[in-house]
Design an enzyme around this catalytic site. Structure first.
Site, PDB file in Angstrom:
ATOM      1  N   ASP A 171      42.757  47.639  45.803  1.00  8.68           N
ATOM      2  CA  ASP A 171      44.178  47.844  45.668  1.00  8.68           C
ATOM      3  C   ASP A 171      44.486  49.302  45.997  1.00  8.68           C
ATOM      4  O   ASP A 171      43.847  50.204  45.469  1.00  8.68           O
ATOM      5  CB  ASP A 171      44.529  47.539  44.204  1.00  8.68           C
ATOM      6  CG  ASP A 171      46.008  47.346  44.030  1.00  8.68           C
ATOM      7  OD1 ASP A 171      46.766  48.025  44.749  1.00  8.68           O
ATOM      8  OD2 ASP A 171      46.391  46.515  43.182  1.00  8.68           O
ATOM      9  N   GLU A 173      40.832  25.339  38.666  1.00  7.58           N
ATOM     10  CA  GLU A 173      42.108  25.761  38.089  1.00  7.58           C
ATOM     11  C   GLU A 173      43.005  26.413  39.146  1.00  7.58           C
ATOM     12  O   GLU A 173      42.560  27.268  39.912  1.00  7.58           O
ATOM     13  CB  GLU A 173      41.904  26.768  36.956  1.00  7.58           C
ATOM     14  CG  GLU A 173      43.247  27.292  36.449  1.00  7.58           C
ATOM     15  CD  GLU A 173      43.180  28.415  35.436  1.00  7.58           C
ATOM     16  OE1 GLU A 173      42.065  28.849  35.081  1.00  7.58           O
ATOM     17  OE2 GLU A 173      44.261  28.847  35.003  1.00  7.58           O
ATOM     18  N   ASP A 210      38.662  42.715  44.696  1.00  4.25           N
ATOM     19  CA  ASP A 210      40.066  43.065  44.813  1.00  4.25           C
ATOM     20  C   ASP A 210      40.143  44.575  45.038  1.00  4.25           C
ATOM     21  O   ASP A 210      39.660  45.348  44.217  1.00  4.25           O
ATOM     22  CB  ASP A 210      40.787  42.677  43.515  1.00  4.25           C
ATOM     23  CG  ASP A 210      42.260  43.043  43.553  1.00  4.25           C
ATOM     24  OD1 ASP A 210      42.750  43.419  44.634  1.00  4.25           O
ATOM     25  OD2 ASP A 210      42.920  42.950  42.503  1.00  4.25           O
TER      26      ASP A 210
END
Lengths: 419, 516
Positions: A113, A46, A111
């Site tokens: 951040d 995807e 991830d």
């Protein structure tokens, strides 16, 4: 260097150029097909695009590299996300019976951040970063990279600057891609030490014995802590940040009042810890806990957990900063400067700068097959820009990975010969 | 004829063999015929047992003494096996009540019945597996060392041990990786080396040494690997069962029963909105002070202060609001008006956040009508991290901050003390209930709290405000209360009744489960 100034309004004009002449499609395709070891690996992947005005298109999929190229050049996405490999082609997900369309595999991703560090950095907040707090990302990468390699045995780790305020890690080993979401969350939790939200003050609690993983991580933190926390962030100098530290070790109120120099205040913390280690059992690691609370990587666990979770693709542009999401070469991690990462306006401009000798070679290649020429021109195109060294690093990453595909493919063909 | 006779004999033999063991992997389904009423008692009893497993898991440290003790008692009172030492079936002293054989048979059959009821959706499977795994852990840890080894042999569970040299080389790491292991115990016991994927629980908790993708598990913790095996097998088995379910569903005697069983685990889910639109947005501020549980009050306050909530908070609070009766239009208005006072403008709200509000109401994506989170879900899943305000304040706050907050809300010092004691003992829901009692000036709350929305309705009921809303929910509550007082007896009676009354029985079951 006014040419590198990026204006978000110019993005619609720059994107077509970027996707036509600079985006490294062939490397990108090479990465995501993983040597063709598994059938339909690229085809069932995807992609999702964020278009102008925040229009979000999910479940895009492409059967070939050129289809991907054409579509990206047509849509000119502001942002590209990569999702999972599904049981069927994602763009046909509506045509299969519900429940059978399932996310099967994906890289294990992390991830990190900078916004998650807001309570422990004083230089910036929210989406802002500066070179001082960027050290937190360096520490995060050092710690996680070591653990993922040594503890979990993964080898193919792609670290990517997100384009704004953080970094991503794509663990591309076959074993990592096949992990269940339970396993992903177990890995993420193994790697998480800082726990609790706005209602928690003390976010790291260590118990005896200290696990080897924590010891290794501490060793990394200890290397950076004096310069980063005591000097750059001045956590024991500025009033507000001192109060925050004191909330963690109330006993030191008085000592801190007498002594104002950050370094010697830290000595007090260490002394106090040593003292306690002799006497009580509880809270004996608090100097370590403070260091970890201030420096240990803070993962967004939810991104890592789900097989179907989307993550911003490498080489996607960050629409706000214009910076390209580039792979980070860990050999140069200490000097990596997020502000030196090229913006789309910079590289597009570099493209327009004529280079001596270019015109000529264009002519000599006239006879060559069209497609070949286009491909070659593209290679030459990005090589003229500051994107070149990042793509080169990506190439090296892919080469290393290709060696393991070759092994896989050999094994496979051997198996077939047996029958 | 002859054939079927022989088969039955074989089956019985196989069973005798299975029931000879104190613990099994549930590899073979039961093959005998049982009556419908037995089918039902077994299923209901096991469900109760699993519910107990779930509740105990929240209130106590798993495998702690109290936990094991309580679980053993519950097993005993429901006639499930609870003493591994009652091993051999030719028990010398005949005891009153069901024999060990009966108990093991019940354990076996009831497990397979619930498989049928709990294989249908991802959610059900996850819940069932979790409870069965916990139950299995408890039982396995109660086995004697010799029985454990026997169990491993019988089920062909072989794991790779590391050599003495390797153990020596890694000694330091092994000691500092696992609690309760010293130099001597390292030498004494075997260490197993397995891929980390096969021992996720200990990886997650960082309880073992992990190197190059392999974990090193001391023999004393072998339960981890066994459990992983158990979990994998059960999960595969459930997937298979789900496929053959249509055949079972065509049996009209079983189908309603299985459906009821599977609905039981969540208790009331507060998704049915009887009072949509009975609350106006202006009321929310005052309601949040009077009738919201602490978690929601905290979220509401954070939202009003920051004009923003992160995803976890929006889900927990948004679904709660939906549960107390906000309509989709109200919810959109509520979130928009608060968000645009902060950094988000109306345009960005409509693009980035409105979708997720509609999603919560089942109007987007896969169109699931999401149910408000239960206490269990709030406590156990998705713990808050930096910038988050969701979670359970009793579970996820520092005691010191919790204390300040309670003081701020004018809870008496003695009350605060009581609450903090409960928190210390990890009785978060009881702590919340205590908070309810203290803030509503009642001695003893007549319900057992397990859902934030339950807190809200109970509070509204007590305060007698929102008249028309009260009328709507009163009926439901009364039946719930009735069920809670006579709940267990109802179910047991029901089970004993002849099968022609099954329709009435399921109704009764229904009310029992609403409370369960």
């Amino acid at each position: 260097m006014p040419c590198s100034d990026y204006d978000p309004a110019s993005l619609p004009d720059l994107l077509p150029l970027y996707y036509r002449r600079l985006f490294p499609f062939s490397q990108y395709y090479r990465w995501l097909s993983y040597g063709g070891v598994q059938k339909n690996y690229f085809q069932n992947r995807e992609f999702s695009f964020t278009l102008k005005d925040d229009i979000y298109v999910r479940y895009q999929s492409f059967s070939t590299q050129s289809e991907l190229e054409k579509e990206m050049q047509k849509m000119n996405p502001y942002k590209i996300d990569i999702g999972a490999i599904y049981s069927h082609r994602p763009n046909q997900h509506n045509t299969v019976k519900s429940g059978t369309f399932q996310a099967l595999e994906k890289e294990l991703v992390f991830d990190i951040d900078m916004t998650d560090y807001d309570d422990v950095r004083s230089c910036c907040s929210a989406a802002d970063i500066c070179l001082r707090c960027w050290t937190l990302m360096t520490i995060a990468i050092r710690i996680l990279d070591r653990a993922l390699r040594d503890d979990f045995g993964f080898q193919h780790l792609l670290w990517v600057y997100s384009g704004r305020r953080g970094v991503h890690c794509w663990v591309c080993d076959e074993a990592a891609r096949k992990l269940s979401s339970a396993a992903r969350s177990a890995v993420a939790e193994y790697l998480s030490l800082v726990k609790g939200g706005e209602e928690t003050v003390k976010k790291v609690v260590l118990t005896d014995p200290i696990h080897p993983f924590i010891k290794e991580s501490l060793a990394v933190v200890e290397k950076y802590f004096p310069q980063y926390a005591l000097k750059d962030q001045d956590i024991l100098g500025r009033k507000e940040s001192v109060d925050k530290v004191l909330a963690l070790v109330k006993e030191l109120q008085q000592a801190f009042q007498k002594d104002k120099i950050p370094e010697s205040r830290w000595e007090h913390v260490l002394d106090q810890a040593l003292d306690k280690q002799g006497t009580t059992k509880k809270g004996q690691h608090f100097e370590k806990e403070i260091m970890l609370q201030y420096c240990y990587p803070r993962l967004d666990v939810n991104v890592s957990k789900g097989v179907n979770h989307l993550l911003k693709s490498p080489f996607s542009v960050h629409p706000k900063t214009g910076r390209i999401s580039v792979p980070i070469d860990l050999k140069e991690l200490e000097t990596f400067d997020p502000f030196a990462v090229p913006t789309i306006s910079l590289i597009c401009e570099e493209l327009d700068r004529p280079k001596p000798g270019e015109e000529q070679s264009e002519d000599t290649n006239k006879n060559e097959d069209e497609k070949d020429a286009a491909e070659k021109r593209k290679v030459r195109d990005y090589k003229r820009t500051s994107l070149a060294k990042y793509i080169k690093h990506f190439d090296q990453f892919l080469d290393t990975m290709a060696r393991s595909w070759k092994g896989e493919l050999l094994k496979k063909s051997d198996l077939q010969k047996d029958f | 004829m002859l054939f079927s006779g022989r088969r039955r004999k074989l089956a019985v033999n196989a069973q005798t063999e299975i029931y000879g063991q104190p613990l099994q992997f549930y590899g073979q389904p039961p093959l005998e015929n049982i009556s419908l009423s037995e089918f039902e008692t077994f299923a209901v009893d096991r469900l109760k047992l699993l519910k107990t497993v779930e509740t105990l898991g929240v209130s106590y440290v798993k495998a702690s003494e109290q936990y094991s003790f309580k679980l053993m008692n519950e097993s005993k009172s429901l006639n499930f096996p609870y003493r591994p030492e009652a091993g051999s079936m030719d028990d010398r002293k005949p005891q009153p009540g069901p024999t060990e054989y009966d108990k093991r048979r019940k354990d076996h059959i009831s497990h397979f019945i619930l498989r049928l009821a709990y294989c249908q959706t991802e959610d059900l499977r996850r819940w069932f597996i979790q409870q069965e795994v916990d139950l299995f852990r408890h039982r396995f840890s109660e086995l004697h060392p010799k029985q454990k080894l026997e169990f491993l042999h019988r089920n062909n569970l072989q794991y790779d041990t590391i050599s003495v040299e390797e153990k020596k080389a890694l000694q330091d790491k092994l000691i500092s990786s696992s609690a309760g292991i010293s130099g001597i115990t390292v030498e004494d016991q075997d260490f197993y080396k397995v891929p980390f994927q096969d021992a996720l629980d200990v990886v997650r908790m960082r309880k073992v040494y992990l190197k190059a993708g392999y974990v090193y598990i001391p023999h004393q913790d072998i339960v981890t690997i066994v459990l992983n095996d158990f979990r994998t097998r059960l999960s595969k088995a459930l997937a298979l069962t789900a496929r053959s379910l249509p055949a079972v569903h065509s049996d009209e005697r079983l189908q309603p029963l299985l459906n009821h069983l599977s609905h039981a685990y969540v208790g009331q889910d507060y998704s049915i909105q009887k009072n949509v639109g009975k609350i106006s947005l202006e009321q929310i501020d005052s309601l949040s002070a009077k009738s919201f549980p602490l978690c929601m009050r905290q979220l509401h306050q954070a939202l009003r202060e920051n004009h923003h909530l992160r995803h976890g908070g929006r889900m927990q609070y948004g679904l709660f609001l939906k549960g107390i009766g906000l309509s989709l239009e109200q919810a959109l208005q509520f979130w928009r008006s608060e968000f645009i006072r902060g950094k988000v403008d109306a345009d960005k709200f409509d693009k980035a956040y409105a979708y997720s509000v509609r999603h919560m109401f089942g109007k987007e994506g896969k169109r699931t009508d999401y149910t408000p989170f239960s206490c269990m879900k709030v406590i156990l899943s998705n713990p808050p991290s930096q910038g988050d305000h969701h979670g359970c304040p009793f579970r996820h706050s520092d005691p010191e901050l919790l204390k300040q907050k309670l003081q701020f809300y004018k809870v008496s010092p003695s009350g605060i003390h009581q609450i903090l004691e409960l928190v210390k003992g990890m009785h978060y829901q009881l702590a919340c209930q205590k908070y309810f009692e203290l803030t509503h000036n009642v001695e003893d709350a007549t319900f057992s709290l397990n859902h934030p929305n339950q807190y809200f309705t109970e509070s509204q009921k007590l305060l007698g405000t929102g008249r028309d809303m009260k009328r709507e929910t009163d009926g439901a509550q009364r039946s719930q209360e009735n069920a809670s007082t006579k709940g267990s007896s109802t179910a047991r009676e029901a089970a004993a009744k002849p099968p022609q009354q099954i329709a009435e029985m399921t109704e009764e079951l229904d009310s029992f489960f609403q409370d369960a």
